[in-house]
Scaffold this motif. Structure first.
Motif, short mmCIF file in Angstrom:
data_model
loop_
_atom_site.label_atom_id
_atom_site.label_comp_id
_atom_site.label_asym_id
_atom_site.label_seq_id
_atom_site.Cartn_x
_atom_site.Cartn_y
_atom_site.Cartn_z
N LEU A 27 -5.14 -7.38 22.46
CA LEU A 27 -5.99 -6.25 22.06
C LEU A 27 -7.23 -6.16 22.95
CD1 LEU A 27 -5.77 -6.51 18.17
CD2 LEU A 27 -4.56 -4.93 19.68
N ASP A 28 -7.78 -7.29 23.36
CA ASP A 28 -8.93 -7.26 24.26
C ASP A 28 -8.56 -6.67 25.62
OD1 ASP A 28 -10.66 -8.30 22.41
OD2 ASP A 28 -10.49 -10.37 23.10
N LEU A 73 -9.10 -0.80 18.63
CA LEU A 73 -10.36 -0.24 18.14
C LEU A 73 -10.81 -0.94 16.86
CD1 LEU A 73 -12.28 2.00 19.08
CD2 LEU A 73 -11.17 3.51 17.43
N SER A 74 -9.85 -1.24 15.99
CA SER A 74 -10.16 -1.95 14.75
C SER A 74 -10.75 -3.32 15.04
CB SER A 74 -8.90 -2.09 13.89
OG SER A 74 -9.17 -2.81 12.71
N ILE A 132 -10.53 8.10 14.08
CA ILE A 132 -11.12 6.86 14.54
C ILE A 132 -12.62 6.83 14.25
CG2 ILE A 132 -9.36 6.54 16.31
CD1 ILE A 132 -11.40 7.35 18.40
N SER A 133 -13.28 8.00 14.32
CA SER A 133 -14.70 8.05 13.96
C SER A 133 -14.88 7.82 12.46
CB SER A 133 -15.30 9.41 14.35
OG SER A 133 -15.37 9.53 15.75
N LEU A 134 -13.97 8.38 11.66
CA LEU A 134 -14.03 8.19 10.21
C LEU A 134 -13.84 6.71 9.86
CD1 LEU A 134 -11.97 11.30 9.01
CD2 LEU A 134 -14.44 10.99 8.97
N ARG A 138 -16.43 4.35 7.94
CA ARG A 138 -15.99 3.71 6.68
C ARG A 138 -16.22 2.21 6.70
NH1 ARG A 138 -11.88 0.96 4.52
NH2 ARG A 138 -10.73 0.86 6.49
N ARG A 139 -15.89 1.58 7.81
CA ARG A 139 -15.95 0.12 7.87
C ARG A 139 -17.27 -0.40 8.40
NH1 ARG A 139 -11.17 -1.83 11.28
NH2 ARG A 139 -12.14 -3.82 10.78
N GLY A 140 -17.92 0.36 9.27
CA GLY A 140 -19.14 -0.14 9.88
C GLY A 140 -20.42 0.41 9.30
N THR A 141 -20.46 1.73 9.09
CA THR A 141 -21.71 2.37 8.67
C THR A 141 -21.90 2.38 7.16
OG1 THR A 141 -21.54 3.80 10.62
CG2 THR A 141 -23.11 4.45 8.92
N GLU A 142 -20.85 2.67 6.42
CA GLU A 142 -20.99 2.80 4.96
C GLU A 142 -21.51 1.52 4.29
OE1 GLU A 142 -17.47 4.38 3.21
OE2 GLU A 142 -17.83 6.40 3.98
#
Length: 253
Positions: A27-28, A73-74, A132-134, A138-142
């Protein structure tokens, strides 16, 4: 005619082939290529060549390029997220100082390699893949917004912990303190750390004292003047430290 090994002779073991990369390593490698060439410009063949891996192995792990991109990305989001426990550790008796430390951590996180990589990837691909922005939000900002809203309820709410504007205040804090710096970084603007720290501290004060302006403000007192002087001294010390770090980095490079 094939040679027959003498009875009792030990069989010669074949040397093992090149070990397969772990999922994280794959993935990297994929993420680096997606960042360099974009989603459309990156092929599975190029990823396999960079990873030294057979196409069948990549396809067995991920069905297609889009699934591989989203998995990469995840992983980038996982590396970027600031643990909420780390933000809680910054809380102290001085609310303003607590917000300063929290703001500095969040801004530093955005400007770090993982943060910049994530910003550039999501900005470049979110038009064709808005999900991908959502997912990033969801995972980072919320979780960060939820923590900030809870913090404002605890520190600014009434004796029952009620603060109706907590969610709005949390959103405003991220927008004012982190959002501008993140936008500049996404556009490739290079900023000296001394300027970043000074800007962050200014934005925290602008946010906090604007928020507190809704309540009666105490008259300027001798203690208030002393607090202002100490705050200015802290700013100068912070700026000096950032300049020393920048000079050290330049000498090292």
């Amino acid at each position: 005619m094939a040679e027959i090994e003498p009875a009792g002779m030990p069989k010669v073991k074949r040397k093992p082939g090149r070990p397969s990369l772990s999922n994280e390593e794959l993935l990297d490698k994929a993420l680096d290529l997606f960042l360099e060439k974009g989603f459309a410009g990156t092929s599975i063949d190029a990823i396999c060549a960079a990873a030294g891996m057979a196409k069948r192995t990549v396809y067995s792990r991920y069905g297609d390029k889009e699934a591989l991109f989203k998995a990469a990305l995840s992983r980038a989001i996982d590396e970027w997220i600031v643990p909420i426990d780390r933000l809680r550790e910054q809380e102290g008796e001085d609310f303003e100082a607590s917000l300063m430390r929290i703001g500095e951590i969040l801004v530093s996180n955005v400007l770090g390699p993982a943060g910049l990589r994530l910003l550039r990837l999501t900005n470049s691909e979110s038009v064709t893949m808005p999900e991908i922005s959502l997912e990033n939000v969801r995972r980072g900002t919320e979780p960060t917004l939820q923590y900030l809203a809870d913090l404002f309820r605890r520190r600014l709410g009434n004796n029952k912990g009620d603060f109706p504007e907590a969610e709005n205040a949390a959103q405003a804090f991220l927008s004012i303190v982190v959002g501008g710096t993140a936008s500049n970084a996404a556009w490739g603007m290079r900023m000296e750390m001394a300027s970043v720290e000074r800007h962050t501290r200014y934005c925290v004060r602008l946010f906090l004292h604007g928020l507190l302006a809704e309540t009666a403000q105490p008259a300027e007192s001798e203690a208030g003047q002393l607090h202002s002087l100490l705050r200015d001294a802290e700013d100068r010390l912070c700026e000096a430290r950032a300049r020393i770090e920048e000079a050290t980095r330049l000498v090292r490079d």
